[in-house]
Design an enzyme around this catalytic site. Sequence first.
Site, short mmCIF file in Angstrom:
data_model
loop_
_atom_site.label_atom_id
_atom_site.label_comp_id
_atom_site.label_asym_id
_atom_site.label_seq_id
_atom_site.Cartn_x
_atom_site.Cartn_y
_atom_site.Cartn_z
N CYS A 31 71.09 63.93 135.13
CA CYS A 31 72.24 63.24 136.51
C CYS A 31 71.63 62.99 137.88
O CYS A 31 70.11 63.61 138.33
CB CYS A 31 73.26 64.60 137.00
SG CYS A 31 73.52 65.04 138.71
N CYS A 34 71.48 64.72 140.92
CA CYS A 34 70.93 66.15 140.53
C CYS A 34 69.54 66.17 140.63
O CYS A 34 68.77 66.57 141.80
CB CYS A 34 70.93 66.85 139.42
SG CYS A 34 72.67 66.82 139.52
#
Length: 106
Positions: A31, A34
């Site tokens: 991600c 992230c």
Amino acid sequence: MAKNVKEVSGAELEELIKTNTVVCDFWASWCGPCRMLAPVLDEVAGGFADKAVFVKVDVDANGEVAQKYGVMSIPDVIVFKNGAPAAKSLGFVPAATLKAFFEQNL
């Protein structure tokens, strides 16, 4: 690895929230947002280390706990108080926004 944010399993998270105020970053290695949030969270967490335990849980390895707390999108930062979710910050946010979120919820 982040110095102020420790990676834990879903089971470890469940134990921690029983007796602590916990800030958990639900994330995954694939991600992009992230990965962008991780250093920001680590930096901001340092200023709140006396108020909460900061951890991160990989949703791929700990799908059950992510599902239990309704994590549908990541990064999803959840503040746990008294064993239950108390506040949530979804997606990447800049340091100032994250700091304000912690000031309001810790």
